[in-house]
Each structure stands twice: as C-alpha cells, then as structure tokens.
Scaffold this motif. Structure first.
Motif, PDB file in Angstrom:
ATOM      1  N   TYR B  86      55.760  60.285 130.396  1.00  0.00           N
ATOM      2  CA  TYR B  86      54.968  60.517 129.198  1.00  0.00           C
ATOM      3  C   TYR B  86      54.380  59.185 128.731  1.00  0.00           C
ATOM      4  O   TYR B  86      55.079  58.304 128.246  1.00  0.00           O
ATOM      5  CB  TYR B  86      55.893  61.112 128.120  1.00  0.00           C
ATOM      6  N   ILE B  87      53.083  58.951 128.950  1.00  0.00           N
ATOM      7  CA  ILE B  87      52.460  57.660 128.643  1.00  0.00           C
ATOM      8  C   ILE B  87      51.953  57.680 127.199  1.00  0.00           C
ATOM      9  O   ILE B  87      51.078  58.480 126.858  1.00  0.00           O
ATOM     10  CB  ILE B  87      51.271  57.378 129.573  1.00  0.00           C
ATOM     11  N   ILE B  88      52.506  56.843 126.356  1.00  0.00           N
ATOM     12  CA  ILE B  88      52.060  56.872 124.957  1.00  0.00           C
ATOM     13  C   ILE B  88      51.116  55.717 124.628  1.00  0.00           C
ATOM     14  O   ILE B  88      50.624  55.598 123.515  1.00  0.00           O
ATOM     15  CB  ILE B  88      53.260  56.844 123.969  1.00  0.00           C
ATOM     16  N   LYS B  89      50.840  54.851 125.639  1.00  0.00           N
ATOM     17  CA  LYS B  89      50.035  53.661 125.375  1.00  0.00           C
ATOM     18  C   LYS B  89      48.692  54.021 124.725  1.00  0.00           C
ATOM     19  O   LYS B  89      48.308  53.438 123.710  1.00  0.00           O
ATOM     20  CB  LYS B  89      49.803  52.926 126.698  1.00  0.00           C
ATOM     21  N   HIS B  90      47.971  55.012 125.326  1.00  0.00           N
ATOM     22  CA  HIS B  90      46.634  55.349 124.830  1.00  0.00           C
ATOM     23  C   HIS B  90      46.698  56.019 123.462  1.00  0.00           C
ATOM     24  O   HIS B  90      45.881  55.756 122.585  1.00  0.00           O
ATOM     25  CB  HIS B  90      45.906  56.228 125.847  1.00  0.00           C
ATOM     26  N   ALA B  94      44.964  54.608 120.030  1.00  0.00           N
ATOM     27  CA  ALA B  94      44.106  55.477 119.209  1.00  0.00           C
ATOM     28  C   ALA B  94      44.615  55.511 117.768  1.00  0.00           C
ATOM     29  O   ALA B  94      43.833  55.428 116.817  1.00  0.00           O
ATOM     30  CB  ALA B  94      44.073  56.882 119.808  1.00  0.00           C
ATOM     31  N   ALA B  95      45.929  55.608 117.616  1.00  0.00           N
ATOM     32  CA  ALA B  95      46.522  55.663 116.266  1.00  0.00           C
ATOM     33  C   ALA B  95      46.248  54.365 115.514  1.00  0.00           C
ATOM     34  O   ALA B  95      45.921  54.363 114.330  1.00  0.00           O
ATOM     35  CB  ALA B  95      48.024  55.920 116.373  1.00  0.00           C
ATOM     36  N   LYS B  96      46.360  53.199 116.224  1.00  0.00           N
ATOM     37  CA  LYS B  96      46.114  51.895 115.597  1.00  0.00           C
ATOM     38  C   LYS B  96      44.657  51.794 115.160  1.00  0.00           C
ATOM     39  O   LYS B  96      44.354  51.299 114.064  1.00  0.00           O
ATOM     40  CB  LYS B  96      46.421  50.764 116.589  1.00  0.00           C
ATOM     41  N   ALA B  97      43.749  52.260 116.036  1.00  0.00           N
ATOM     42  CA  ALA B  97      42.311  52.217 115.707  1.00  0.00           C
ATOM     43  C   ALA B  97      42.023  53.062 114.461  1.00  0.00           C
ATOM     44  O   ALA B  97      41.316  52.624 113.554  1.00  0.00           O
ATOM     45  CB  ALA B  97      41.493  52.717 116.900  1.00  0.00           C
TER      46      ALA B  97
END
Lengths: 258, 106
Positions: B86-90, B94-97
């Motif tokens: 489960y890759i949460i990097k993207h 997106a959440a930070k942006a």
C-alpha cells in the motif's frame, strides 16, 4: 575579585587553599584507583574506577587554577614535589586497606568535600565559585553511591558492620583534618574567597554525619574531636609508597612533554 | 550456597534514550544486589560518558518473554498483513499540497 587585584598575602592564601583542595582529590583518587581489577564485583570495579577518575579530574582543575595563579606548571605541581610538600588531609595518608575501610573513608570525605564545595560556590573569587559549582554537581553521584554502601555495610551486620566500625574508629581523628585551619585563613575570610571558616563547615559536617550514623544505629567515635595543627603536613610511609608509584612515570623521563 | 540465589546475582536490563523523544533502546544489562546499586551501575555502564539522556532499569524477571515460533513465525504466507503493498507516498504529497493551498487561502 580578579586574581590580579589580590593583595600578595591574599594571593598566597588562595594558593594554599587551592593546593589543599587539589591534593585531597589527587591522593584519594590514586588510592582508590587501586581497586581497579579487584573490587567486590565487576560492576563496582567500574564504578570505583570511574569515581577515582572523577577525583583526578577535579584535582587537575584545581592544579590548573593554582598554576595560573603562581605561574607554574600543573604537572610540575602534581608530580614534581617531594612527599613532604603535599598538603592533603591526614585522612588521605592511609592505604586502601579493605572494602569497609574504603567505604568509611569515602563516606566521611565525600560529605566533607560536598559541604566545602557548597561554601566555595559562594566564593567572591569567580574561578573558584565556578569550579566548585561544577564539581558539586558531579559529587551528587559520589554522595549517593557511598551513602548506599555505608547503609549496606551497616545493615548487613556481622563482619561487614564490625569492619566498618573499626575503620571509622581508625579514620575519625584524621577525617577532622580536612578542616585543619589554613595559615592564610584570615585573609581568605576577609576577602570572601572562603565564605565561611573551615571550623563552621566542619560543624555542619559533624552534624550531618552524626545524624546519619544515629539513623543506622552506628556509634560515632567522638563528636568533639578537633583537627590537629599538623593535619595537612603530617606524612606517612604509606603515602611515601603511593608517591613513589604515582610519580614513577613522570620521573622516568623528566624532560618529556605529556 | 547456590550462587544463582544470592542477591548479588540479580540481573537488571538497561534501556537507554539518547535524546528526549527518542525511543528507549536496550543497551545491555548489569548485575546488582538491589535497585539502588542497579541504578548506579547502569549510570556507570550506559551513561558515564554523557551518552544517555534517560535510562530505564528493569529487573530481568519483570520481563515477559514471547519467543514461540507458532505465534511469531507461523508457516503460512502472511505477506498480506504487511503494509508494503500500500503506497501512501502520493496520497501524502497530495494531502500536503491541499493543506498548503488551504493555508494560502486563509
């Protein structure tokens, strides 16, 4: 008070005080470093060696302050004197002996030293006050450690308690010598370098030791004992031997830089 | 006297923290007859060079151990229980942006 503003007599008195502080720590540090390898258990071996190193470190700081004051070399003061020129208290004339003897001496000395440092933290001479404050923090652990050992030996009863009491008996008179009046004490008190007479610090110490011994059910030899006049000049053959040991390396190559 | 039963043989496990907020990490152990000397010896072995911010000293017998392979290393494939797939990097980017846009708007 800057050392450059000190009157010659005050300066001489400060040098005497620093030499007594340094020699107490230096000689006791060397005696107790002899436990390295043979302490009652491995953990205590490391603790005792580390505490002895602390004392040598404190001696070094006092010797450096003294060398700055008298334009001398700290190593020369530490290692280049004849035994008769050392000014440690008679308490430090005794050899290491057994573990109970070491605990008794450390307990009596650590409390004397802590109270002396607490007084010196209020010294009018800033370098002395600063060093005393730093050392007092490190002594907190020494106090805890030897309080713990005094209690262990006292509460163990039997041979441990007997050896402890015999050691206190042998050491009590010489322990007073930590507070032997200094030749220049009047000048030190007048200038505020020494904020309280050594006799007043000794009274605090006797009160503290008396209370601790009473709480452990240990008899105290003689609360009215006074330091003898030669408490910091009397030397023994035992100290002569220790001196030959700790000056051995320095004597082997007198011109060497360490 | 059975050496194992003498109190001097009590073993204390020592955990150390290098700075405030760091995890407590097992450093090793000391032998000591009681809690007081255990603390002193832990300080000597794991703190005398100013390398520790905090020490925990725990009697070894207080530690509850689990090493049963049936519980810890069961023979079936359990890879679906790991978070690796489960890759949460993207999602995080997106959440930070979004958060910074919200910050600019206010």
């Amino acid at each position: 008070v800057s050392e450059y503003e000190l009157a010659p007599a005050t300066r001489e008195a400060l040098a005497e005080l620093l030499l007594t502080l340094a020699d107490d720590e230096f000689v006791l540090g060397f005696w107790d470093s002899e436990w390295t390898g043979i302490a009652p258990m491995l953990e205590e071996d490391v603790a005792m060696s580390s505490i002895s190193q602390d004392e040598i470190g404190h001696a070094r700081a006092w010797y450096e302050l003294l060398a700055g004051l008298t334009d001398d070399d700290p190593d020369r003061i530490a290692f280049g004197r004849e035994p008769d020129a050392y000014r440690h208290a008679a308490l430090m004339n005794h050899p290491r002996t057994d573990w109970a003897f070491t605990v008794a001496r450390r307990y009596l000395y650590e409390h004397a030293d802590a109270l002396r440092l607490e007084a010196l933290m209020r010294s009018s001479h800033a370098p002395v006050a600063e060093l005393a404050a730093k050392m007092r923090r490190e002594e907190t652990y020494h106090l805890l450690h030897f309080d713990a050992w005094l209690r262990r030996l006292a509460e163990a009863g039997g041979e441990a308690r007997e050896r402890l009491l015999a050691a206190v008996d042998r050491l009590w008179a010489d322990a007073q010598a930590v507070f032997t009046p200094l030749a220049g004490e009047a000048a030190l008190l007048e200038s505020g370098i020494l904020p309280a007479p050594l006799s007043a610090i000794r009274a605090e110490w006797v009160e503290r030791v008396t209370a601790a011994f009473a709480a452990l059910g240990l008899p105290l030899p003689d609360a009215a004992a006074e330091p003898s006049g030669d408490g910091r000049s009397r030397r023994t053959d035992d100290f002569g031997w220790l001196h030959s040991q700790f000056t051995m390396v320095a004597r082997s190559e007198a011109a060497a830089t360490w | 006297v059975n050496e194992a039963e003498t109190p001097r043989d009590r073993v204390w496990e020592v955990f150390r923290q290098e700075s405030e907020g760091d995890p407590m990490i097992h450093g090793g152990n000391v032998r000591a007859p009681d809690e007081e000397l255990a603390l002193h010896y832990a300080r000597e072995f794991y703190g005398r060079r100013q390398e520790s911010h905090r020490l925990w000293v725990v009697p070894r017998e207080a530690i509850v151990e689990l090493d049963d392979p049936d519980l810890l290393q069961p023979p079936f494939d359990r890879s679906f229980k790991r978070p690796g797939g489960y890759i949460i990097k993207h999602k995080l980017e997106a959440a930070k942006a979004r958060a910074s846009q919200d910050g600019d708007a206010s």
